[in-house]
Motif scaffolding. Structure first.
Motif, PDB file in Angstrom:
ATOM      1  N   HIS A 176       1.032  -0.951  -0.088  1.00  0.00           N
ATOM      2  CA  HIS A 176       0.119  -0.216   0.056  1.00  0.00           C
ATOM      3  C   HIS A 176       0.626   1.740   0.142  1.00  0.00           C
ATOM      4  O   HIS A 176       1.897   0.983   0.583  1.00  0.00           O
ATOM      5  CB  HIS A 176      -1.226  -0.389   1.381  1.00  0.00           C
ATOM      6  CG  HIS A 176      -1.567  -0.888   1.285  1.00  0.00           C
ATOM      7  ND1 HIS A 176      -2.867  -1.133   0.629  1.00  0.00           N
ATOM      8  CD2 HIS A 176      -2.124  -2.273   2.230  1.00  0.00           C
ATOM      9  CE1 HIS A 176      -3.641  -2.419   0.576  1.00  0.00           C
ATOM     10  NE2 HIS A 176      -2.670  -2.833   1.479  1.00  0.00           N
ATOM     11  N   THR A 203       1.060   4.720   1.764  1.00  0.00           N
ATOM     12  CA  THR A 203       0.870   5.493   3.172  1.00  0.00           C
ATOM     13  C   THR A 203       1.610   6.461   2.971  1.00  0.00           C
ATOM     14  O   THR A 203       2.982   6.646   2.444  1.00  0.00           O
ATOM     15  CB  THR A 203       1.396   4.305   4.044  1.00  0.00           C
ATOM     16  OG1 THR A 203       0.850   2.784   3.668  1.00  0.00           O
ATOM     17  CG2 THR A 203       0.590   5.228   5.410  1.00  0.00           C
ATOM     18  N   HIS A 219      -3.105   9.519   4.893  1.00  0.00           N
ATOM     19  CA  HIS A 219      -3.295   8.559   4.086  1.00  0.00           C
ATOM     20  C   HIS A 219      -3.195   7.281   3.428  1.00  0.00           C
ATOM     21  O   HIS A 219      -2.081   6.960   3.577  1.00  0.00           O
ATOM     22  CB  HIS A 219      -3.606   9.745   2.725  1.00  0.00           C
ATOM     23  CG  HIS A 219      -4.249  11.097   2.279  1.00  0.00           C
ATOM     24  ND1 HIS A 219      -5.242  11.555   2.547  1.00  0.00           N
ATOM     25  CD2 HIS A 219      -3.788  12.382   3.257  1.00  0.00           C
ATOM     26  CE1 HIS A 219      -5.660  13.221   2.533  1.00  0.00           C
ATOM     27  NE2 HIS A 219      -4.033  13.209   3.256  1.00  0.00           N
ATOM     28  N   CYS A 220      -4.148   6.912   3.041  1.00  0.00           N
ATOM     29  CA  CYS A 220      -3.301   5.090   2.499  1.00  0.00           C
ATOM     30  C   CYS A 220      -4.435   4.647   1.289  1.00  0.00           C
ATOM     31  O   CYS A 220      -5.381   4.876   1.434  1.00  0.00           O
ATOM     32  CB  CYS A 220      -3.621   4.494   3.969  1.00  0.00           C
ATOM     33  SG  CYS A 220      -2.889   2.394   3.423  1.00  0.00           S
ATOM     34  N   ASN A 221      -3.735   4.157   0.796  1.00  0.00           N
ATOM     35  CA  ASN A 221      -4.546   3.606  -0.418  1.00  0.00           C
ATOM     36  C   ASN A 221      -5.454   2.083  -0.106  1.00  0.00           C
ATOM     37  O   ASN A 221      -6.151   1.516  -1.189  1.00  0.00           O
ATOM     38  CB  ASN A 221      -3.928   3.425  -1.972  1.00  0.00           C
ATOM     39  CG  ASN A 221      -3.092   1.903  -1.806  1.00  0.00           C
ATOM     40  OD1 ASN A 221      -2.650   1.659  -1.198  1.00  0.00           O
ATOM     41  ND2 ASN A 221      -2.554   2.203  -2.718  1.00  0.00           N
ATOM     42  N   CYS A 222      -5.392   1.119   0.991  1.00  0.00           N
ATOM     43  CA  CYS A 222      -6.323   0.244   1.747  1.00  0.00           C
ATOM     44  C   CYS A 222      -7.563   0.856   1.843  1.00  0.00           C
ATOM     45  O   CYS A 222      -7.887   1.641   2.129  1.00  0.00           O
ATOM     46  CB  CYS A 222      -5.885  -0.586   3.180  1.00  0.00           C
ATOM     47  SG  CYS A 222      -6.195   0.699   4.079  1.00  0.00           S
ATOM     48  N   ASP A 223      -8.624  -0.714   1.632  1.00  0.00           N
ATOM     49  CA  ASP A 223      -9.811  -0.336   1.903  1.00  0.00           C
ATOM     50  C   ASP A 223      -9.986   0.494   2.568  1.00  0.00           C
ATOM     51  O   ASP A 223     -11.404   1.292   3.095  1.00  0.00           O
ATOM     52  CB  ASP A 223     -10.218  -1.743   1.251  1.00  0.00           C
ATOM     53  CG  ASP A 223     -10.228  -1.509  -0.334  1.00  0.00           C
ATOM     54  OD1 ASP A 223     -10.134  -0.775  -0.859  1.00  0.00           O
ATOM     55  OD2 ASP A 223     -10.713  -3.573  -0.518  1.00  0.00           O
ATOM     56  N   PHE A 232      -8.821   2.072   4.855  1.00  0.00           N
ATOM     57  CA  PHE A 232      -8.904   3.345   5.313  1.00  0.00           C
ATOM     58  C   PHE A 232      -9.313   4.556   5.033  1.00  0.00           C
ATOM     59  O   PHE A 232     -10.050   5.506   5.815  1.00  0.00           O
ATOM     60  CB  PHE A 232      -7.106   3.976   4.755  1.00  0.00           C
ATOM     61  CG  PHE A 232      -6.534   5.750   4.925  1.00  0.00           C
ATOM     62  CD1 PHE A 232      -6.042   6.050   6.395  1.00  0.00           C
ATOM     63  CD2 PHE A 232      -7.507   6.403   4.700  1.00  0.00           C
ATOM     64  CE1 PHE A 232      -6.533   6.670   6.435  1.00  0.00           C
ATOM     65  CE2 PHE A 232      -7.023   7.811   5.173  1.00  0.00           C
ATOM     66  CZ  PHE A 232      -6.399   8.237   5.768  1.00  0.00           C
ATOM     67  N   THR A 233     -10.606   4.204   4.087  1.00  0.00           N
ATOM     68  CA  THR A 233     -10.921   4.316   3.349  1.00  0.00           C
ATOM     69  C   THR A 233     -12.294   4.557   3.808  1.00  0.00           C
ATOM     70  O   THR A 233     -12.866   5.446   4.179  1.00  0.00           O
ATOM     71  CB  THR A 233     -11.769   3.594   1.730  1.00  0.00           C
ATOM     72  OG1 THR A 233     -10.522   4.242   0.742  1.00  0.00           O
ATOM     73  CG2 THR A 233     -12.490   4.634   0.926  1.00  0.00           C
ATOM     74  N   THR A 234     -12.806   4.002   4.497  1.00  0.00           N
ATOM     75  CA  THR A 234     -13.828   4.459   5.252  1.00  0.00           C
ATOM     76  C   THR A 234     -13.671   4.697   6.715  1.00  0.00           C
ATOM     77  O   THR A 234     -14.746   5.277   7.285  1.00  0.00           O
ATOM     78  CB  THR A 234     -14.458   2.312   6.165  1.00  0.00           C
ATOM     79  OG1 THR A 234     -15.002   1.671   4.380  1.00  0.00           O
ATOM     80  CG2 THR A 234     -15.530   2.468   6.676  1.00  0.00           C
ATOM     81  N   GLY A 240     -10.712   6.664   7.919  1.00  0.00           N
ATOM     82  CA  GLY A 240      -9.836   7.334   7.980  1.00  0.00           C
ATOM     83  C   GLY A 240      -8.290   6.686   8.940  1.00  0.00           C
ATOM     84  O   GLY A 240      -7.681   8.021   8.720  1.00  0.00           O
ATOM     85  N   CYS A 262      -5.875   3.438   9.212  1.00  0.00           N
ATOM     86  CA  CYS A 262      -6.006   1.875   9.099  1.00  0.00           C
ATOM     87  C   CYS A 262      -4.444   1.559   9.931  1.00  0.00           C
ATOM     88  O   CYS A 262      -4.274   2.114  11.001  1.00  0.00           O
ATOM     89  CB  CYS A 262      -5.170   1.382   8.366  1.00  0.00           C
ATOM     90  SG  CYS A 262      -4.299   2.470   7.110  1.00  0.00           S
TER      91      CYS A 262
END
Length: 85
Positions: A38, A40, A48-52, A54-56, A58, A60
């Motif tokens: 990922h 990060t 910020h992180c591009n894992c799923d 983190f998207t939910t 904020g 991870c």
């Protein structure tokens, strides 16, 4: 001739022990997770992180691990996770 270089090496060793001198504001790392790698990042004090996850949420496991590793070298706003003592 090398005395000035020796002095800089000694200063660098001292600075490396005094981590409160360092504050990360922006950085980008490749974080090799269990399933994939990922990206990060810390931008302007925000994670910020591009894992799923983190998207939910904020945050991870990747951002929290970096918080723990970097600890006092982060700004107050970047230290968002309260770890047990």
């Amino acid at each position: 001739m090398y005395s000035s270089l020796i002095g800089k090496i000694e200063k660098a060793n001292r600075y490396a022990q005094e981590r409160d001198r360092i504050t990360f504001t922006d950085m980008s790392v490749k974080f090799r997770g269990e399933n994939e790698t990922h990206i990060t990042e810390l931008k302007n004090g925000q994670w910020h992180c591009n894992c799923d996850f983190f998207t939910t949420w904020g945050r991870c496991s990747h951002t929290m691990a970096l918080e723990k590793v970097l600890g006092p070298m982060l700004s107050e706003e970047s230290r968002v996770t309260n770890f047990p003592a």
